[in-house]
Design an enzyme around this catalytic site. Structure first.
Site, mmCIF file in Angstrom:
data_model
loop_
_atom_site.group_PDB
_atom_site.id
_atom_site.type_symbol
_atom_site.label_atom_id
_atom_site.label_comp_id
_atom_site.label_asym_id
_atom_site.label_seq_id
_atom_site.Cartn_x
_atom_site.Cartn_y
_atom_site.Cartn_z
ATOM 1 C CG HIS A 80 -1.800 1.189 1.321
ATOM 2 N ND1 HIS A 80 -2.975 1.247 0.625
ATOM 3 C CD2 HIS A 80 -1.702 2.348 2.007
ATOM 4 C CE1 HIS A 80 -3.568 2.411 0.880
ATOM 5 N NE2 HIS A 80 -2.814 3.100 1.712
ATOM 6 C CG ASP A 159 -11.467 4.373 6.307
ATOM 7 O OD1 ASP A 159 -10.858 5.131 7.078
ATOM 8 O OD2 ASP A 159 -11.277 4.365 5.076
ATOM 9 N NE ARG A 166 -9.434 11.601 9.482
ATOM 10 C CZ ARG A 166 -8.563 10.755 8.929
ATOM 11 N NH1 ARG A 166 -8.946 9.542 8.579
ATOM 12 N NH2 ARG A 166 -7.326 11.135 8.721
ATOM 13 C CB SER A 181 -7.887 5.905 7.792
ATOM 14 O OG SER A 181 -8.396 5.853 6.478
ATOM 15 C CE LYS A 185 -8.605 2.657 3.970
ATOM 16 N NZ LYS A 185 -8.645 3.908 3.221
#
Lengths: 429, 429
Positions: A80, A159, A166, A181, A185
């Site tokens: 990621h 999320d 946010r 967050s 995931k």
């Protein structure tokens, strides 16, 4: 159940919430305005490590979770990036890892603002389907060794809700909220080991190595708490990654990298990320052997074959000729001799968004063909009149506008600047 | 128009907003969750004097405003309390001022939590209508010299919205927001001069004189900015005001005070408040002459006559016999000889709410008959077995429960405590 205003007041006053109280905030039906006030209190007061664990855990439990390990009977890896300009690394890392025999299963997001999203890049490939069912996703990881899909709607719905809030309440910039967050995931989508590419620089969310270190430690700690192995690579985002910025242009560059013909920084990052993923896999190899195998998969053609299998499996046409091309290409020329001292990522990313390659708001369409190719990067010598960059545009007016922005972004100087490696630091290895 | 998240972020980071930007937040259609985040940012960062002016001004402009001065062709006065236990002063101040020939026009609120509301007290009078139209309100102030009504729905709707949000997002406790909330309503409802009774003590929102001074200065400054004369009296709320707590019981005590038979602290506060209002009126009298005239109106019966005219004008029956009475009265006895050292207002207020005299939530019904009469107050000598207080209850079980709470609230000691005046300080005179 403690009344929600009391929980908000406790955080506002610097106190701690229990796991049950955080569950109440995240999993009960708390109105947006109370969550927004809570998030702003968190912005000012922070969350403790225990609270961040509890928040992440509550977020994971807010929806479906996928146990890839159980489904495949072996370790699965994921990668990621926190988001940058020209970041097509996933498109190359996945096939290399798959070619090395390690299952790669990733749920990815769309781009917003100046950073692109992997799903948008993949959708520049005609026919490519990003929306697989969870069963299709798991089967493809098992059968083909690689799948990259959009998040299912029910993966960490908390999320989606928190991030949406946010984004519009000026409460994005808090390390605990960012870490929760990202990691919720990653944990919910089921990989055993995750390599996180934490971008640092003007084009990234984290502007300094110090901030990126704090975020990395938080994410590693959240991963460990959930029984996942996490390695964070802090990588340079003070200029775009590679040369191409824009969806189809980036796919093309990723494929070139899989063939050993990519830009140096991208190739170095891909090899390093793959080496960490192989080391964290069940192959039983160390980092150096991981690097060797990653380079070998590129050199012997197995990486590009894995790419083609993957794209076919998701309905896409992997041929270069299938990718869309922009009708207007305009070159940007150097106004002097010298060296590229800086090529900040943010103005390049914004120029690409302006061309249509990215979204300003969530519902904007994306033009997959357009973008920018930075032929010269930081440290490159240039001569007056030499091409610095190419603008790939839908029409001449937008090409001219982008050319000006890109020209202004290039900072040329007399001497070669000090070289900066693509991987600045690795944490958790 | 600046995007709302940028405005929130600026306040979050300690910056200032312009009047136009505050208008955008208050008068445009901003979602609750963005306002909630903004309010929490204000909680942490505060508002500057200019921002508080702008906020109050925007709130006033959010709805209807009433120009009593223009309608009557002369100065109109108003009186407001920040809320306490047993605070029936308005019910006596209004008639005294009206008896002295000064128009008194007040829009009032309902009680919530341990503090009572003037409207609830008035509604214990059979037939009394608190919901007048704006025209009826203005006409009654002109013809009868006094009207006290509920706020019209369209008076400062922004305050209703902000207050509702603050109440559930732990953002009530900020001096600028409190001052703007109070003063926007006072400014919009049109009086030229306002006496603000700022309660200080365990039963009040402001726990210390220092905090009350800060709030008072803010409100005086907001009033001056809007061309209104404001005097703040800081008054003791470390014990209930007067003896009666509960709606009909308080009306009865206010009427007694209008006849010169009220408790000392209440009478002193009423005379002092009236003196300030008369001084601020167009009578051209000084404070001492104001005190003299207020005392004279009580002594010569004109104050109680003004009360009866007022109650009749709004449809009520001013006879004592018309007020409801609770079926159960239980006495609370002293367990020892000594002096009352303390009689904290908060537990007495909560015990009254428990009896049904007040609301725990906005939609609770109010029992107008029930309440508590504190026969002994701070500084009074008591003998073992003497009655400290009476509980007026709907049933025996709630009477017993309240009796225990009230008994526990009384702190008895050996020596007489130091006397505390009802008016602790006056600001803006």
């Amino acid at each position: 159940m403690t009344p929600i205003p009391e929980l908000i007041a406790r955080k506002r006053d610097g106190g701690d919430l229990s796991a049950e109280e955080i569950d109440e905030l995240i999993l009960a039906d708390v109105p947006d305005y109370q969550l927004a006030a809570f998030l702003m209190a968190v912005y000012f007061r922070g969350l403790s490590t225990r609270e961040t664990f509890a928040l992440t855990d509550a977020m994971v439990r807010s929806g479906e979770t996928i146990d890839l390990h159980a489904a495949l009977g072996r370790r699965v890896v994921d990668k990621h990036s926190t988001g940058g300009v020209g970041d097509k690394a996933t498109l190359a890392v996945g096939p290399v890892v798959a070619a090395c025999g390690v299952p790669f299963g990733k749920m990815s997001g769309r781009g917003l603002g100046h950073t692109g999203g992997t799903l948008d890049k993949l959708e520049s490939i005609p026919g490519f389907r990003v929306e697989l069912t969870t069963d299709e996703f798991v089967s493809q990881v098992r059968d083909i060794g690689i799948a990259v899909v959009g998040q299912t709607a029910n993966l960490v719905p908390a999320d989606k809700r928190l991030y949406g809030l946010r984004d519009v309440t000026a409460t994005v910039d808090n390390v605990s909220l960012i870490a929760a967050s990202i990691m919720s995931k990653k944990i919910a989508s089921g990989a055993d080991a995750i390599v996180l590419d934490v971008k640092v620089g003007d084009g990234a969310f984290m502007k300094s190595v110090a901030d990126a270190e704090v975020l990395s430690e938080a994410m590693i700690s959240l991963g460990r708490h959930a029984g996942r192995d996490v390695v964070c690579e802090l990588t340079d985002m003070d200029q775009p990654l590679g040369r191409a910025v824009g969806n189809a242009l980036e796919v093309r560059e990723a494929v070139a990298t899989l063939k050993g013909e990519g830009p140096d920084d991208l190739e170095a990052l891909v090899v390093e990320s793959c080496a960490h993923l192989l080391e964290l896999s069940d192959l039983g190899v160390d980092l150096e052997e991981g690097r060797r195998r990653a380079r070998a998969a590129i050199a012997d053609g197995s990486a590009v074959e894995a790419y083609e299998r993957w794209i076919h499996a998701q309905g896409g046409d992997p041929a270069d000729g299938a990718l869309p091309r922009a009708p207007f290409i305009r070159e940007v020329f150097a106004g002097r001799d010298g060296f590229v001292h800086a090529l900040p990522a943010l103005p390049i990313g914004l120029a690409a968004v302006h061309l249509g390659a990215g979204r300003r708001t969530k519902d904007d369409p994306v033009d997959h063909a357009v973008g920018i190719v930075c032929r010269k990067k930081r440290g490159d010598a240039v001569e007056e009149g030499e091409v610095l960059a190419e603008i790939h545009a839908r029409d001449e007016a937008s090409a001219v506008e982008a050319a000006t922005a890109v020209h202004d972004a290039y900072e040329l100087g007399d001497d070669a600047p000090r070289a900066v490696p693509i991987v600045l630091e690795t944490i958790g290895a």
